[in-house]
Design a protein around this motif. Structure first.
Motif, PDB file in Angstrom:
ATOM      1  N   LEU A  77      -9.738   4.153  -9.901  1.00 14.16           N
ATOM      2  CA  LEU A  77     -10.254   3.169 -10.844  1.00 14.16           C
ATOM      3  C   LEU A  77     -10.896   3.888 -12.029  1.00 14.16           C
ATOM      4  O   LEU A  77     -11.526   4.934 -11.854  1.00 14.16           O
ATOM      5  CB  LEU A  77     -11.304   2.272 -10.180  1.00 14.16           C
ATOM      6  N   ALA A  78     -10.739   3.320 -13.204  1.00 13.95           N
ATOM      7  CA  ALA A  78     -11.418   3.874 -14.370  1.00 13.95           C
ATOM      8  C   ALA A  78     -12.926   3.761 -14.174  1.00 13.95           C
ATOM      9  O   ALA A  78     -13.422   2.790 -13.604  1.00 13.95           O
ATOM     10  CB  ALA A  78     -10.993   3.129 -15.633  1.00 13.95           C
ATOM     11  N   ASP A  79     -13.653   4.769 -14.651  1.00 10.82           N
ATOM     12  CA  ASP A  79     -15.119   4.756 -14.503  1.00 10.82           C
ATOM     13  C   ASP A  79     -15.729   3.529 -15.164  1.00 10.82           C
ATOM     14  O   ASP A  79     -16.741   3.002 -14.697  1.00 10.82           O
ATOM     15  CB  ASP A  79     -15.706   6.034 -15.118  1.00 10.82           C
ATOM     16  N   GLU A  80     -15.100   3.051 -16.239  1.00 15.41           N
ATOM     17  CA  GLU A  80     -15.604   1.865 -16.931  1.00 15.41           C
ATOM     18  C   GLU A  80     -15.655   0.664 -15.990  1.00 15.41           C
ATOM     19  O   GLU A  80     -16.595  -0.138 -16.040  1.00 15.41           O
ATOM     20  CB  GLU A  80     -14.704   1.550 -18.130  1.00 15.41           C
ATOM     21  N   GLU A  81     -14.656   0.527 -15.122  1.00 11.95           N
ATOM     22  CA  GLU A  81     -14.630  -0.589 -14.173  1.00 11.95           C
ATOM     23  C   GLU A  81     -15.783  -0.475 -13.174  1.00 11.95           C
ATOM     24  O   GLU A  81     -16.408  -1.468 -12.809  1.00 11.95           O
ATOM     25  CB  GLU A  81     -13.298  -0.612 -13.418  1.00 11.95           C
ATOM     26  N   LEU A  82     -16.084   0.724 -12.736  1.00 16.53           N
ATOM     27  CA  LEU A  82     -17.179   0.938 -11.785  1.00 16.53           C
ATOM     28  C   LEU A  82     -18.519   0.595 -12.429  1.00 16.53           C
ATOM     29  O   LEU A  82     -19.386  -0.017 -11.790  1.00 16.53           O
ATOM     30  CB  LEU A  82     -17.174   2.391 -11.307  1.00 16.53           C
ATOM     31  N   GLN A  83     -18.665   0.977 -13.692  1.00 18.70           N
ATOM     32  CA  GLN A  83     -19.920   0.672 -14.390  1.00 18.70           C
ATOM     33  C   GLN A  83     -20.088  -0.826 -14.612  1.00 18.70           C
ATOM     34  O   GLN A  83     -21.197  -1.363 -14.532  1.00 18.70           O
ATOM     35  CB  GLN A  83     -19.975   1.419 -15.729  1.00 18.70           C
ATOM     36  N   ILE A  84     -18.980  -1.516 -14.878  1.00 17.36           N
ATOM     37  CA  ILE A  84     -19.043  -2.966 -15.053  1.00 17.36           C
ATOM     38  C   ILE A  84     -19.449  -3.636 -13.748  1.00 17.36           C
ATOM     39  O   ILE A  84     -20.238  -4.592 -13.744  1.00 17.36           O
ATOM     40  CB  ILE A  84     -17.692  -3.513 -15.554  1.00 17.36           C
ATOM     41  N   ALA A  85     -18.943  -3.142 -12.618  1.00 14.07           N
ATOM     42  CA  ALA A  85     -19.320  -3.707 -11.323  1.00 14.07           C
ATOM     43  C   ALA A  85     -20.826  -3.580 -11.093  1.00 14.07           C
ATOM     44  O   ALA A  85     -21.485  -4.523 -10.628  1.00 14.07           O
ATOM     45  CB  ALA A  85     -18.542  -3.018 -10.206  1.00 14.07           C
ATOM     46  N   LYS A  86     -21.380  -2.424 -11.450  1.00 10.24           N
ATOM     47  CA  LYS A  86     -22.830  -2.224 -11.313  1.00 10.24           C
ATOM     48  C   LYS A  86     -23.597  -3.193 -12.200  1.00 10.24           C
ATOM     49  O   LYS A  86     -24.596  -3.790 -11.790  1.00 10.24           O
ATOM     50  CB  LYS A  86     -23.195  -0.780 -11.683  1.00 10.24           C
ATOM     51  N   LYS A  87     -23.109  -3.364 -13.421  1.00  9.75           N
ATOM     52  CA  LYS A  87     -23.754  -4.261 -14.378  1.00  9.75           C
ATOM     53  C   LYS A  87     -23.744  -5.700 -13.865  1.00  9.75           C
ATOM     54  O   LYS A  87     -24.753  -6.413 -13.953  1.00  9.75           O
ATOM     55  CB  LYS A  87     -23.029  -4.172 -15.719  1.00  9.75           C
ATOM     56  N   ILE A  88     -22.618  -6.130 -13.329  1.00  6.39           N
ATOM     57  CA  ILE A  88     -22.493  -7.503 -12.848  1.00  6.39           C
ATOM     58  C   ILE A  88     -23.408  -7.758 -11.656  1.00  6.39           C
ATOM     59  O   ILE A  88     -24.031  -8.819 -11.532  1.00  6.39           O
ATOM     60  CB  ILE A  88     -21.028  -7.805 -12.479  1.00  6.39           C
ATOM     61  N   ALA A  89     -23.509  -6.785 -10.750  1.00  9.87           N
ATOM     62  CA  ALA A  89     -24.397  -6.946  -9.598  1.00  9.87           C
ATOM     63  C   ALA A  89     -25.842  -7.149 -10.055  1.00  9.87           C
ATOM     64  O   ALA A  89     -26.569  -7.984  -9.503  1.00  9.87           O
ATOM     65  CB  ALA A  89     -24.285  -5.724  -8.683  1.00  9.87           C
ATOM     66  N   LYS A  90     -26.260  -6.414 -11.087  1.00 13.85           N
ATOM     67  CA  LYS A  90     -27.613  -6.589 -11.635  1.00 13.85           C
ATOM     68  C   LYS A  90     -27.749  -7.938 -12.318  1.00 13.85           C
ATOM     69  O   LYS A  90     -28.775  -8.608 -12.201  1.00 13.85           O
ATOM     70  CB  LYS A  90     -27.929  -5.458 -12.616  1.00 13.85           C
ATOM     71  N   GLU A  91     -26.709  -8.327 -13.036  1.00 20.66           N
ATOM     72  CA  GLU A  91     -26.732  -9.595 -13.761  1.00 20.66           C
ATOM     73  C   GLU A  91     -26.895 -10.773 -12.803  1.00 20.66           C
ATOM     74  O   GLU A  91     -27.642 -11.719 -13.075  1.00 20.66           O
ATOM     75  CB  GLU A  91     -25.425  -9.719 -14.544  1.00 20.66           C
ATOM     76  N   ILE A  92     -26.182 -10.721 -11.688  1.00 18.77           N
ATOM     77  CA  ILE A  92     -26.243 -11.808 -10.708  1.00 18.77           C
ATOM     78  C   ILE A  92     -27.459 -11.662  -9.804  1.00 18.77           C
ATOM     79  O   ILE A  92     -27.910 -12.630  -9.190  1.00 18.77           O
ATOM     80  CB  ILE A  92     -24.943 -11.835  -9.878  1.00 18.77           C
ATOM     81  N   ASP A  93     -27.995 -10.452  -9.757  1.00 20.66           N
ATOM     82  CA  ASP A  93     -29.146 -10.128  -8.908  1.00 20.66           C
ATOM     83  C   ASP A  93     -28.777 -10.191  -7.435  1.00 20.66           C
ATOM     84  O   ASP A  93     -29.295 -10.992  -6.655  1.00 20.66           O
ATOM     85  CB  ASP A  93     -30.328 -11.062  -9.186  1.00 20.66           C
ATOM     86  N   VAL A  94     -27.825  -9.329  -7.065  1.00 16.78           N
ATOM     87  CA  VAL A  94     -27.424  -9.192  -5.668  1.00 16.78           C
ATOM     88  C   VAL A  94     -27.474  -7.717  -5.284  1.00 16.78           C
ATOM     89  O   VAL A  94     -27.335  -6.835  -6.136  1.00 16.78           O
ATOM     90  CB  VAL A  94     -25.999  -9.729  -5.424  1.00 16.78           C
ATOM     91  N   ASP A  95     -27.686  -7.452  -4.013  1.00 17.75           N
ATOM     92  CA  ASP A  95     -27.650  -6.078  -3.530  1.00 17.75           C
ATOM     93  C   ASP A  95     -26.241  -5.520  -3.715  1.00 17.75           C
ATOM     94  O   ASP A  95     -25.240  -6.211  -3.463  1.00 17.75           O
ATOM     95  CB  ASP A  95     -28.050  -6.031  -2.055  1.00 17.75           C
ATOM     96  N   HIS A  96     -26.178  -4.258  -4.118  1.00 18.31           N
ATOM     97  CA  HIS A  96     -24.890  -3.656  -4.452  1.00 18.31           C
ATOM     98  C   HIS A  96     -24.793  -2.274  -3.839  1.00 18.31           C
ATOM     99  O   HIS A  96     -25.701  -1.448  -3.977  1.00 18.31           O
ATOM    100  CB  HIS A  96     -24.732  -3.562  -5.970  1.00 18.31           C
ATOM    101  N   LEU A  97     -23.692  -2.034  -3.164  1.00 16.32           N
ATOM    102  CA  LEU A  97     -23.447  -0.737  -2.530  1.00 16.32           C
ATOM    103  C   LEU A  97     -22.159  -0.154  -3.083  1.00 16.32           C
ATOM    104  O   LEU A  97     -21.133  -0.835  -3.140  1.00 16.32           O
ATOM    105  CB  LEU A  97     -23.333  -0.917  -1.014  1.00 16.32           C
ATOM    106  N   MET A  98     -22.211   1.096  -3.517  1.00 16.82           N
ATOM    107  CA  MET A  98     -21.021   1.801  -3.982  1.00 16.82           C
ATOM    108  C   MET A  98     -20.578   2.759  -2.875  1.00 16.82           C
ATOM    109  O   MET A  98     -21.345   3.646  -2.475  1.00 16.82           O
ATOM    110  CB  MET A  98     -21.317   2.581  -5.257  1.00 16.82           C
ATOM    111  N   ILE A  99     -19.373   2.572  -2.375  1.00 12.59           N
ATOM    112  CA  ILE A  99     -18.847   3.488  -1.365  1.00 12.59           C
ATOM    113  C   ILE A  99     -17.776   4.365  -2.011  1.00 12.59           C
ATOM    114  O   ILE A  99     -17.127   3.964  -2.976  1.00 12.59           O
ATOM    115  CB  ILE A  99     -18.278   2.742  -0.143  1.00 12.59           C
ATOM    116  N   GLU A 100     -17.606   5.568  -1.491  1.00  7.17           N
ATOM    117  CA  GLU A 100     -16.656   6.508  -2.082  1.00  7.17           C
ATOM    118  C   GLU A 100     -15.728   7.088  -1.033  1.00  7.17           C
ATOM    119  O   GLU A 100     -16.144   7.423   0.077  1.00  7.17           O
ATOM    120  CB  GLU A 100     -17.395   7.647  -2.793  1.00  7.17           C
TER     121      GLU A 100
END
Length: 290
Positions: free
Chosen positions: A67-90
């Protein structure tokens, strides 16, 4: 007539929105949302939070190196926007030979590995329900990845409720999700023709050349297809006029060739998606009466 059609759509969409909330409420379970960085899974995360509360929701984004890094950063942004717990797995899909060989079942192997990793986290977190953002328009295309998810027990509530892409964008817009009009995207490996191995070098140059082309020409929806020596650029036909500035094109070609391409071409058939994205103007320009 068009206004009436859109108004009917809004009523149907709002009814489906309420049904989606009820869908989560009836599950009586903690929920994991596979948050990809796209509008579909973002809407799921928002609805599940409203239905079950923040304490019962975990959003998970998988960084599997394609995945492009931009997509990963957008996912982080959206989790904050909605205010939900967010876990990044690799994990690294390039360690999976079934994926790397890039046959017509590549997406199956991708989603199968994703499901295994999501299930592992769900077990650790004692979460009984995993959902993804597949929607009814996806059923019109050949999607082996969806088969893999279903086989592993991942659920698609947007399909069960009957929501399509146009309705999802509309609901995301009225719920003030910042990415309601974000163009659909897919993993970088989808730019590599079947039969040509997926490599880190190819993924890197695709990501970089898409980025510089997008910035140079102020484009949103773009694909750079990797054909070995040749980079084939796909954009929506209405943006072909952006490619007539000789000075900008010269600099763009020089920049793209730095990543190992010998030839750079514009595909005159234009951008071709998997038919799941409605014209964004329909969502942006229509004022819907509810």
């Amino acid at each position: 007539m068009a206004t009436k059609s859109i108004r009917s759509l809004s009523i149907s969409s709002l009814e489906k929105y309420e049904r989606l909330i009820d869908w989560f409420k009836t599950k009586n379970s903690k929920v994991m949302v596979a948050l990809s960085g796209g509008v579909d899974s973002a809407l799921l995360a928002l609805v599940s939070r409203r239905a079950l509360g923040k304490e019962n929701i975990l959003t998970v984004t998988a960084n599997y190196k394609t995945l492009a890094d931009e997509e990963l950063q957008i996912a982080k942004k959206i989790a904050k926007e909605i205010d939900v717990d967010h876990l990044m797995i690799e994990y690294d899909e390039l360690e999976n030979p079934n994926f790397v060989r890039n046959d017509k079942m590549r997406c199956f192997h991708c989603r199968n590995e994703l499901a295994d990793n999501l299930l592992k986290v769900a077990k650790e977190k004692q979460i009984g329900l995993i959902v993804d953002g597949s929607h009814v328009d996806d059923l019109q295309d050949d999607r082996p990845g969806m088969i893999a998810l279903r086989q592993k027990g991942i659920t698609s509530p947007l399909i069960e409720i009957g929501l399509n892409k146009t309705e999802i964008r509309y609901l995301a817009k009225i719920n003030n999700l910042s990415i309601y009009d974000k163009p659909s995207n897919s993993c970088l490996a989808s730019r590599i023709p079947h039969g040509s191995e997926v490599t880190l070098i190819k993924l890197g140059r695709i990501e970089n050349t898409e980025y510089i082309t997008r910035k140079a020409l102020n484009l949103r929806n773009i694909r750079v297809r990797d054909h070995g020596d040749l980079a084939r650029i796909e954009v929506d036909k209405e943006y072909f006029a952006k490619f007539v500035n000789a000075e900008i094109l010269q600099q763009l070609v020089i920049s793209i060739k730095k990543y190992g391409f010998k030839y750079v071409t514009l595909d005159l058939e234009g951008y071709r998606s998997n038919k799941d994205d409605p014209p964004i103007d329909l969502i942006l320009d229509t004022k819907v009466s509810t």
